[in-house]
Design an enzyme around this catalytic site. Structure first.
Site, PDB file in Angstrom:
ATOM      1  N   PRO A  58     -20.337 -27.224  -4.477  1.00  0.00           N
ATOM      2  CA  PRO A  58     -20.927 -27.831  -5.675  1.00  0.00           C
ATOM      3  C   PRO A  58     -19.843 -28.258  -6.657  1.00  0.00           C
ATOM      4  O   PRO A  58     -18.834 -27.586  -6.796  1.00  0.00           O
ATOM      5  CB  PRO A  58     -21.789 -26.718  -6.266  1.00  0.00           C
ATOM      6  CG  PRO A  58     -21.374 -25.471  -5.609  1.00  0.00           C
ATOM      7  CD  PRO A  58     -20.695 -25.823  -4.323  1.00  0.00           C
ATOM      8  N   GLU A  59     -20.051 -29.378  -7.301  1.00  0.00           N
ATOM      9  CA  GLU A  59     -19.102 -29.828  -8.307  1.00  0.00           C
ATOM     10  C   GLU A  59     -19.638 -29.466  -9.695  1.00  0.00           C
ATOM     11  O   GLU A  59     -20.765 -29.000  -9.856  1.00  0.00           O
ATOM     12  CB  GLU A  59     -18.880 -31.334  -8.169  1.00  0.00           C
ATOM     13  CG  GLU A  59     -18.223 -31.678  -6.820  1.00  0.00           C
ATOM     14  CD  GLU A  59     -17.029 -32.603  -6.950  1.00  0.00           C
ATOM     15  OE1 GLU A  59     -16.403 -32.645  -8.021  1.00  0.00           O
ATOM     16  OE2 GLU A  59     -16.715 -33.292  -5.969  1.00  0.00           O
ATOM     17  N   HIS A 113     -31.184 -15.322   3.590  1.00  0.00           N
ATOM     18  CA  HIS A 113     -29.922 -15.449   2.849  1.00  0.00           C
ATOM     19  C   HIS A 113     -30.094 -15.120   1.358  1.00  0.00           C
ATOM     20  O   HIS A 113     -29.215 -15.400   0.555  1.00  0.00           O
ATOM     21  CB  HIS A 113     -29.339 -16.847   3.005  1.00  0.00           C
ATOM     22  CG  HIS A 113     -29.109 -17.230   4.433  1.00  0.00           C
ATOM     23  ND1 HIS A 113     -28.235 -16.540   5.251  1.00  0.00           N
ATOM     24  CD2 HIS A 113     -29.635 -18.215   5.194  1.00  0.00           C
ATOM     25  CE1 HIS A 113     -28.247 -17.092   6.453  1.00  0.00           C
ATOM     26  NE2 HIS A 113     -29.079 -18.111   6.452  1.00  0.00           N
ATOM     27  N   ARG A 139     -23.610 -19.158   3.521  1.00  0.00           N
ATOM     28  CA  ARG A 139     -22.231 -19.026   3.997  1.00  0.00           C
ATOM     29  C   ARG A 139     -21.452 -17.940   3.254  1.00  0.00           C
ATOM     30  O   ARG A 139     -20.348 -17.597   3.652  1.00  0.00           O
ATOM     31  CB  ARG A 139     -21.528 -20.389   3.901  1.00  0.00           C
ATOM     32  CG  ARG A 139     -22.193 -21.408   4.826  1.00  0.00           C
ATOM     33  CD  ARG A 139     -21.650 -22.802   4.612  1.00  0.00           C
ATOM     34  NE  ARG A 139     -20.272 -22.937   5.072  1.00  0.00           N
ATOM     35  CZ  ARG A 139     -19.563 -24.057   4.979  1.00  0.00           C
ATOM     36  NH1 ARG A 139     -20.114 -25.118   4.430  1.00  0.00           N
ATOM     37  NH2 ARG A 139     -18.332 -24.101   5.400  1.00  0.00           N
ATOM     38  N   LYS A 145       4.944 -37.058 -15.362  1.00  0.00           N
ATOM     39  CA  LYS A 145       4.507 -36.606 -14.031  1.00  0.00           C
ATOM     40  C   LYS A 145       4.564 -37.768 -13.037  1.00  0.00           C
ATOM     41  O   LYS A 145       3.978 -38.815 -13.269  1.00  0.00           O
ATOM     42  CB  LYS A 145       3.081 -36.052 -14.102  1.00  0.00           C
ATOM     43  CG  LYS A 145       3.001 -34.670 -14.719  1.00  0.00           C
ATOM     44  CD  LYS A 145       1.802 -33.905 -14.193  1.00  0.00           C
ATOM     45  CE  LYS A 145       1.961 -32.406 -14.350  1.00  0.00           C
ATOM     46  NZ  LYS A 145       2.520 -31.981 -15.629  1.00  0.00           N
TER      47      LYS A 145
END
Ligand code: ZN
Length: 301
Positions: free
Chosen positions: A2-3, A104, A131, A174
């Site tokens: 998930p973001e 789960h 998972r 950078k």
């Protein structure tokens, strides 16, 4: 994985049931997820009221009324399900997802009504994680920012702090590519692959351009980094409004799939026409630091 927008969507979905509620009972159905549960986990959480549910990068932070913070991470496939009298009527995806994955269901919070003095459990929040890369930890609020999980964490990409001046400071000198610099969690925390691709596309900046290239006092460079900062915030905010985003494993807290994935302009669109007006280019995929980058070589410079 998930973001950030999905985690924020989860937070907003959980908050009405969790904030102000007392954890009447905590069930852990196994000894661990990715890591063992904290010592005396149930004992420390049971009876506590949740003062607030916030987020830092991709971590959910439930502030308990004794000064401890329950830190929760969804890992790859973690999700929360809210079950109360109302939600049990939700049709479709919700019922399907729930019955399919019940084996789960690893952690169950039994909650009182928010703000109520009654200790009757009126809702359950169930953590499901096929998972098991997710985890939960207990951290004292006073030690949160110096905790190893958070000490080296960069600034939040949502909110007013991220602007062109901040990027100027973070990226100065950078030589690393913009893509890598934006994914560096020590600089900006919680920004993932999808939204970096989208923000760079929207800014017209090549993911391969050196990050330091948009730093300095020149007006053109200032405009580029202002545009980038705005694009980052916009793509995240739009994703949150659209209900999270993406991925196969991920569902909103009400069980429906987020739908922002249908509106990605670059991510996952290899070989498709660029949507920048007048560009005429084609979205290409390349690999940078082991991650797929989707970009338009015609309009991203
Ligand atoms: Zn283009």
């Amino acid at each position: 994985m998930p973001e950030l927008p999905e985690v924020e969507t989860v937070r907003r979905g959980l908050a009405p049931s969790l904030e102000g509620a007392r954890v009447v009972k905590l069930e852990c159905r196994r000894p661990d997820l990715r890591f063992p549960f904290p010592d005396r986990f149930c004992e420390r959480v049971e009876g506590r009221r949740v003062a607030a549910l916030s987020r830092r990068a991709k971590y959910l932070l439930a502030d308990l009324d004794d000064g401890e913070v329950l830190v929760m991470h969804l890992g790859m496939s973690g999700s929360f399900r809210v079950e109360d009298a109302e939600d049990s009527h939700l049709p479709g995806d919700f019922a399907h997802a729930r019955s399919k994955d019940e084996k789960h269901d690893h952690v169950v919070f039994h909650l009182s009504a928010p703000g109520s003095d009654s200790d009757a459990a009126v809702a359950r929040i169930v953590y499901n994680d096929p998972r098991r890369f997710g985890f939960m930890q207990m951290v004292p609020r006073a030690g949160l920012t110096s905790h190893p999980l958070f000490a080296a964490m960069g600034l939040e990409p949502l909110g007013n702090r991220l602007d062109g001046d901040v990027l100027d400071g973070l990226f100065r000198d950078k030589r690393t590519p913009l893509k890598a610099a934006l994914l560096d969690q020590r600089l900006i925390a919680g920004l993932g692959n999808i939204y970096v691709c989208e923000a760079l596309w929207r800014s017209g900046l090549s993911p391969q351009r050196a990050a330091g290239d948009i730093c300095g006092p020149q007006r053109g460079r200032r405009a580029l980094r202002e545009k980038l900062a705005l694009s980052i915030r916009e793509v995240l905010e739009e994703a949150i409004l659209a209900g999270g985003s993406t991925l196969r494993d991920h569902t909103q807290t009400d069980g429906t799939l987020g739908y922002f994935q249908h509106s990605f302009a670059a991510y996952g669109r290899e070989g498709e026409p660029c949507r920048t007006p007048g560009c005429g280019g084609t979205i290409e995929r390349m690999v940078q630091s082991g991650r797929s980058t989707f970009h338009c070589p015609t309009c991203q410079r």
